[in-house]
Design a protein around this motif. Structure first.
Motif, PDB file in Angstrom:
ATOM      1  N   GLU A  68       0.857  -1.184   0.000  1.00  0.00           N
ATOM      2  CA  GLU A  68       0.000   0.000   0.000  1.00  0.00           C
ATOM      3  C   GLU A  68       0.896   1.239   0.000  1.00  0.00           C
ATOM      4  N   VAL A  69       0.818   1.996  -1.064  1.00  0.00           N
ATOM      5  CA  VAL A  69       1.622   3.206  -1.237  1.00  0.00           C
ATOM      6  C   VAL A  69       0.818   4.392  -0.725  1.00  0.00           C
ATOM      7  N   GLY A  70       1.432   5.211   0.128  1.00  0.00           N
ATOM      8  CA  GLY A  70       0.706   6.317   0.731  1.00  0.00           C
ATOM      9  C   GLY A  70      -0.249   5.828   1.798  1.00  0.00           C
ATOM     10  N   VAL A  71       0.243   4.958   2.666  1.00  0.00           N
ATOM     11  CA  VAL A  71      -0.602   4.338   3.685  1.00  0.00           C
ATOM     12  C   VAL A  71      -1.116   5.374   4.685  1.00  0.00           C
ATOM     13  N   GLY A  72      -0.425   6.504   4.812  1.00  0.00           N
ATOM     14  CA  GLY A  72      -0.885   7.590   5.675  1.00  0.00           C
ATOM     15  C   GLY A  72      -1.080   7.162   7.112  1.00  0.00           C
ATOM     16  N   THR A  73      -2.237   7.482   7.681  1.00  0.00           N
ATOM     17  CA  THR A  73      -2.535   7.129   9.066  1.00  0.00           C
ATOM     18  C   THR A  73      -3.119   5.723   9.193  1.00  0.00           C
ATOM     19  N   GLY A  74      -3.158   4.984   8.085  1.00  0.00           N
ATOM     20  CA  GLY A  74      -3.614   3.593   8.130  1.00  0.00           C
ATOM     21  C   GLY A  74      -5.110   3.418   8.065  1.00  0.00           C
ATOM     22  N   LEU A  75      -5.814   4.393   7.499  1.00  0.00           N
ATOM     23  CA  LEU A  75      -7.273   4.319   7.439  1.00  0.00           C
ATOM     24  C   LEU A  75      -7.785   3.070   6.727  1.00  0.00           C
ATOM     25  N   ALA A  76      -7.051   2.601   5.713  1.00  0.00           N
ATOM     26  CA  ALA A  76      -7.515   1.450   4.938  1.00  0.00           C
ATOM     27  C   ALA A  76      -7.146   0.114   5.566  1.00  0.00           C
ATOM     28  N   LEU A  77      -6.201   0.092   6.474  1.00  0.00           N
ATOM     29  CA  LEU A  77      -5.634  -1.165   6.954  1.00  0.00           C
ATOM     30  C   LEU A  77      -6.653  -2.138   7.562  1.00  0.00           C
ATOM     31  N   ASP A  90       5.057   5.323   3.297  1.00  0.00           N
ATOM     32  CA  ASP A  90       4.621   6.713   3.227  1.00  0.00           C
ATOM     33  C   ASP A  90       5.852   7.588   3.403  1.00  0.00           C
ATOM     34  N   LEU A  91       5.775   8.799   2.850  1.00  0.00           N
ATOM     35  CA  LEU A  91       6.870   9.748   2.970  1.00  0.00           C
ATOM     36  C   LEU A  91       6.815  10.502   4.292  1.00  0.00           C
ATOM     37  N   SER A  92       5.668  10.463   4.957  1.00  0.00           N
ATOM     38  CA  SER A  92       5.468  11.232   6.186  1.00  0.00           C
ATOM     39  C   SER A  92       5.621  10.354   7.420  1.00  0.00           C
ATOM     40  N   GLY A  93       6.667  10.616   8.195  1.00  0.00           N
ATOM     41  CA  GLY A  93       6.852   9.893   9.447  1.00  0.00           C
ATOM     42  C   GLY A  93       5.752  10.177  10.449  1.00  0.00           C
ATOM     43  N   ASP A  94       5.199  11.392  10.418  1.00  0.00           N
ATOM     44  CA  ASP A  94       4.114  11.750  11.333  1.00  0.00           C
ATOM     45  C   ASP A  94       2.871  10.909  11.059  1.00  0.00           C
ATOM     46  N   MET A  95       2.558  10.735   9.769  1.00  0.00           N
ATOM     47  CA  MET A  95       1.422   9.898   9.403  1.00  0.00           C
ATOM     48  C   MET A  95       1.670   8.442   9.793  1.00  0.00           C
ATOM     49  N   LEU A  96       2.861   7.949   9.532  1.00  0.00           N
ATOM     50  CA  LEU A  96       3.180   6.554   9.822  1.00  0.00           C
ATOM     51  C   LEU A  96       3.065   6.238  11.307  1.00  0.00           C
ATOM     52  N   GLU A  97       3.440   7.166  12.167  1.00  0.00           N
ATOM     53  CA  GLU A  97       3.329   6.922  13.603  1.00  0.00           C
ATOM     54  C   GLU A  97       1.871   6.696  13.999  1.00  0.00           C
ATOM     55  N   ARG A  98       0.965   7.430  13.389  1.00  0.00           N
ATOM     56  CA  ARG A  98      -0.457   7.229  13.658  1.00  0.00           C
ATOM     57  C   ARG A  98      -0.944   5.898  13.078  1.00  0.00           C
ATOM     58  N   ALA A  99      -0.376   5.499  11.948  1.00  0.00           N
ATOM     59  CA  ALA A  99      -0.718   4.189  11.387  1.00  0.00           C
ATOM     60  C   ALA A  99      -0.256   3.074  12.318  1.00  0.00           C
ATOM     61  N   ARG A 100       0.933   3.200  12.881  1.00  0.00           N
ATOM     62  CA  ARG A 100       1.438   2.179  13.809  1.00  0.00           C
ATOM     63  C   ARG A 100       0.555   2.093  15.048  1.00  0.00           C
ATOM     64  N   GLN A 101       0.104   3.242  15.530  1.00  0.00           N
ATOM     65  CA  GLN A 101      -0.801   3.237  16.679  1.00  0.00           C
ATOM     66  C   GLN A 101      -2.101   2.516  16.336  1.00  0.00           C
ATOM     67  N   ARG A 102      -2.592   2.727  15.110  1.00  0.00           N
ATOM     68  CA  ARG A 102      -3.828   2.068  14.682  1.00  0.00           C
ATOM     69  C   ARG A 102      -3.628   0.547  14.626  1.00  0.00           C
ATOM     70  N   VAL A 103      -2.501   0.101  14.091  1.00  0.00           N
ATOM     71  CA  VAL A 103      -2.211  -1.332  13.988  1.00  0.00           C
ATOM     72  C   VAL A 103      -2.157  -1.963  15.379  1.00  0.00           C
ATOM     73  N   ARG A 104      -1.503  -1.284  16.313  1.00  0.00           N
ATOM     74  CA  ARG A 104      -1.422  -1.822  17.674  1.00  0.00           C
ATOM     75  C   ARG A 104      -2.798  -1.848  18.334  1.00  0.00           C
ATOM     76  N   ARG A 105      -3.554  -0.769  18.158  1.00  0.00           N
ATOM     77  CA  ARG A 105      -4.859  -0.665  18.816  1.00  0.00           C
ATOM     78  C   ARG A 105      -5.832  -1.722  18.299  1.00  0.00           C
ATOM     79  N   LEU A 106      -5.809  -1.975  16.990  1.00  0.00           N
ATOM     80  CA  LEU A 106      -6.745  -2.919  16.378  1.00  0.00           C
ATOM     81  C   LEU A 106      -6.164  -4.323  16.242  1.00  0.00           C
ATOM     82  N   ARG A 107      -4.904  -4.487  16.636  1.00  0.00           N
ATOM     83  CA  ARG A 107      -4.230  -5.796  16.587  1.00  0.00           C
ATOM     84  C   ARG A 107      -4.305  -6.385  15.183  1.00  0.00           C
ATOM     85  N   LEU A 108      -3.837  -5.620  14.229  1.00  0.00           N
ATOM     86  CA  LEU A 108      -3.881  -6.040  12.830  1.00  0.00           C
ATOM     87  C   LEU A 108      -2.639  -6.883  12.527  1.00  0.00           C
ATOM     88  N   SER A 109      -2.761  -8.173  12.693  1.00  0.00           N
ATOM     89  CA  SER A 109      -1.599  -9.065  12.587  1.00  0.00           C
ATOM     90  C   SER A 109      -1.130  -9.261  11.150  1.00  0.00           C
TER      91      SER A 109
END
Length: 237
Positions: A68-77, A90-109
């Motif tokens: 997934e290119v441009g994963v951003g905050t992980g809305l699609a994950l 993603d080119l934005s580290g700020d967006m990626l940090e929010r995506a990582r938080q989403r993965v941890r919160r939703l336990r997206l294995s």
């Protein structure tokens, strides 16, 4: 500045003008650093149809390795099937940090990696993925044809490349509005006046499947099969 490319249909060298206010990596990072904290609230609902439609298309395709290119905050994950193994960049580290938080919160294995990376020059080996999907990215990168060529490189022959994006209207009031908004490209972080021909050369445009996406067909889902020997090598002039 312009992109000089070989047209796949005619083998002639063609020159594709860059957008009038091309966005470089620094401009994109700065824009999305500003938007990161409010991106989901401001843009999540507008882009939701496009993201869900793109993920539905990915889920229906063969293959399990998805970029997934441009994963951003992980809305699609959360919408990918469990058997799809996702690498997001993603080119934005700020967006990626929010995506990582989403993965941890939703336990997206099934999310294997979330990486800060330039989509026009990734670090993946040839043919790494079965599917690449770029959501709302084509009108952000400085050289869309370079993005296309890179996705052709990292997707295996017979795999699929998908884009969901806003493309320039062909006429009417929307065309005038989009051209008026183009002056704000650097602040927005994307090009409202982005034409699909800036992304797809004629041969790929003829092969691609285009589907309008709500709301009101504002976005388009593009599906392109990766042909054997289809990788282009764009050069920046």
């Amino acid at each position: 500045m312009s992109d000089v490319l070989h047209d796949e249909a005619s083998e002639k060298v063609v020159e594709i003008p860059s957008p009038k206010s091309a966005l470089d990596a620094a401009a994109v990072k700065a824009a999305y650093r500003r938007w990161a904290g409010v991106y989901d609230a401001l843009f999540g609902s507008v882009s939701a149809f496009g993201r869900k439609r793109a993920v539905e298309a990915v889920n229906s395709l063969p293959g399990t390795r998805v970029l997934e290119v441009g994963v951003g905050t992980g809305l699609a994950l959360p919408y990918y099937r469990a058997n799809k193994h996702i690498t997001g960049i993603d080119l934005s580290g700020d967006m990626l940090e929010r995506a990582r938080q989403r993965v941890r919160r939703l336990r997206l294995s099934n999310v294997d990696n979330l990486l800060e990376m330039d989509a026009e020059a990734t670090q993946f080996a040839d043919g790494t993925f079965d599917i690449a999907v770029a959501m709302f990215v084509a009108s952000v990168v400085p050289h869309p044809r370079a993005l296309l060529a890179e996705l052709k490189r990292v997707v295996r022959p017979g795999g699929h490349i998908l884009f969901v994006n806003h493309f320039l209207a062909q006429g009417g009031v929307r065309l005038a509005v989009e051209r008026g908004m183009a002056r704000a490209s650097h602040s927005l972080g994307w090009h409202p006046d982005f034409a699909i021909e800036s992304l797809l050369p004629p041969a790929d445009l003829r092969r691609a499947t285009l589907q309008p996406v709500p709301p009101a067909g504002l976005f388009t889902l593009v599906t392109l099969e990766r042909e054997a020997g289809a990788c282009a090598s764009p050069m920046v002039a």
